[in-house]
Design an enzyme around this catalytic site. Sequence first.
Site, mmCIF file in Angstrom:
data_model
loop_
_atom_site.group_PDB
_atom_site.id
_atom_site.type_symbol
_atom_site.label_atom_id
_atom_site.label_comp_id
_atom_site.label_asym_id
_atom_site.label_seq_id
_atom_site.Cartn_x
_atom_site.Cartn_y
_atom_site.Cartn_z
ATOM 1 N N HIS A 70 0.812 -1.209 0.000
ATOM 2 C CA HIS A 70 0.000 0.000 0.000
ATOM 3 C C HIS A 70 0.852 1.269 0.000
ATOM 4 O O HIS A 70 0.348 2.369 0.190
ATOM 5 C CB HIS A 70 -0.905 -0.038 1.241
ATOM 6 N N LYS A 72 3.227 4.457 -1.202
ATOM 7 C CA LYS A 72 3.258 5.415 -2.310
ATOM 8 C C LYS A 72 4.476 6.310 -2.118
ATOM 9 O O LYS A 72 4.477 7.188 -1.259
ATOM 10 C CB LYS A 72 1.996 6.292 -2.336
ATOM 11 N N ASP A 107 16.834 10.775 -8.410
ATOM 12 C CA ASP A 107 18.252 11.110 -8.225
ATOM 13 C C ASP A 107 18.647 11.180 -6.756
ATOM 14 O O ASP A 107 19.634 11.835 -6.401
ATOM 15 C CB ASP A 107 18.595 12.437 -8.907
ATOM 16 N N HIS A 118 -9.151 11.175 1.013
ATOM 17 C CA HIS A 118 -8.257 10.015 1.064
ATOM 18 C C HIS A 118 -6.965 10.322 1.814
ATOM 19 O O HIS A 118 -6.131 9.436 2.004
ATOM 20 C CB HIS A 118 -7.949 9.557 -0.373
ATOM 21 N N LYS A 152 -4.263 10.831 4.654
ATOM 22 C CA LYS A 152 -4.041 10.140 5.940
ATOM 23 C C LYS A 152 -3.032 10.968 6.737
ATOM 24 O O LYS A 152 -1.816 10.855 6.528
ATOM 25 C CB LYS A 152 -3.504 8.733 5.706
ATOM 26 N N ASP A 212 -0.630 18.127 18.846
ATOM 27 C CA ASP A 212 -0.211 19.434 19.366
ATOM 28 C C ASP A 212 0.229 20.323 18.197
ATOM 29 O O ASP A 212 -0.454 20.374 17.181
ATOM 30 C CB ASP A 212 0.867 19.266 20.435
#
Length: 546
Positions: free
Chosen positions: A239, A241, A246, A464, A466, A471
């Site tokens: 899952h 991404k 470079d 979508h 996350k 604080d």
Amino acid sequence: MREASIDIFTIGQIFTNWTWGEYAGLGLIFHIILMIVMTLRVVSVQRNIGVSIAWIAVLYTVPVFGLFAYILLGEPMIGRRYRERVDQASIMMNDMARREHLVFDKGQDLLPIKYRGVSQIGTRWTGLGVFPDHQMQLLTDPASIFQRLIEDIHAAQRIVFMEFYIVYPKGQVLDVIEALSVAAQRGVECHILADSVGSFSFINSSAHRKLEKAGVFVHQSLPVGLLKTLFKRSDLRNHRKMVVIDEYIGYIGSFNLVDPRFFKQNKNVGQWIDVAIRTTSQHSISINTAMAKVIVTDIGAENNDNLAELHQRVNNYTRKLYVMDPTINDLNSRVKVLGDTIDHHEQPDIGSTSIVIPKMPVVDKVMAQLIPSAPQLTAHVIYNTLVTVIHRANKRIRITTPYFVPDESLSGALTIAAKRGVEVTIIVPEKVDSFLVQHASQAYYQELLDAGVTIALFRGGLLHAKTVVIDDDYCLFGTVNIDMRSFYLNMEVSLAIYTPEMVAQVADCQEIYLQSCRILGNEEWQQRHGSKRLFDNVVRLFSPLL
């Protein structure tokens, strides 16, 4: 031989003379024994009480289905050979890092004392410490993400790594594919690691063939098959991404390689809304080199050919991680020359959103830590990190997640935080693309509302992103949903950010999301029909399995 034949014949006669009631009694005894054995197996293997109870409930309510479901999906078996390749790839990379004096597991002393223990959780299980002096920018819309990514690919000099759960070759994704093809043809080494289930449409597309013809290496992550299902769970997915270019430019976040104008428009939840962070650093050790290390290990673990290639590269290493003189355009035997057509589609006029977030400035001198997780490999590192920082929050906890299905410990941490005066806000989409997840999530709302937690239902699409802000000086940003699948089953990655200026950008983004939310009222929720509450609570029993 004659005696054996007589015995078999006698036994056959006994069974022939049985009544249906006797057969049923034998079946019942066999069923009871099987249920006891499976219950003992669940209790001895599963360490999460909620997961154990959910599986036992499945086994006893739908025995035949539950038995096969547990055999196929009950235990996080990522596969013995895969684990061995991961171990070998990790050893190669760590040996090379030591040889080149690249130290990945330091930096806790740079943090405030209150976060050193939290950071140590990640370092202990992943070997990755805290890295300072990054330039970071929060990218909050697909147009800016695609623009920066394509510009960086066009400017790439040596290597491009991409690792995505979903690659969906429509819309602006085709521009990325074109940029990768051009980069490979001019000598840049390009790799894409795509989950074989999440990216199924890409793996079987002409876009895939175009990339391979241009010299881009396309790797399938965790391929599935009938025989493979017998030895490992097919629902354990990659899952993650991430993009590394470079080794001094990186991207991380919830953003799959999809154009939201074209993706899942038939789900009636609006466009997917994602965020990504673009991070740069000129240091030899940084978030970007840590991401490169993770991606290279993931590629090397996929099959024996990749592992052998990694071994050869490590032995011939002359620069940073996995960087060599680009020779990929010689195309080895596994790169096939195929057709070069790509499907093009008109932009649909559905699922639009009115969310507008101002462009965020670049933040200098950002300190962060990469926290990758994988079943059977890094324990429950992100879950443990999250619960720890929630308990340490003093002023506010703000979470955005598309799928909110906590366990008792996490739900308890949030309610306790609210009761001790911490401002706790959960931002979730009003509609999600999973019926069961929607109802399992709703089963937790009442206890959270009673404790004083604010539940904000986002109405501008499928949010979508996350993100977790604690604080004013801590943020978790990445691919992890607030559910047990992300914490225990998927390969995930999060970025822990310790610099208040960068944390503030994520908090500002959350604040804009709140402007498109409906705040759920406690009285309103209590007035729901009893049958709806009952259904939510029944689904909640199975929430550890969702």
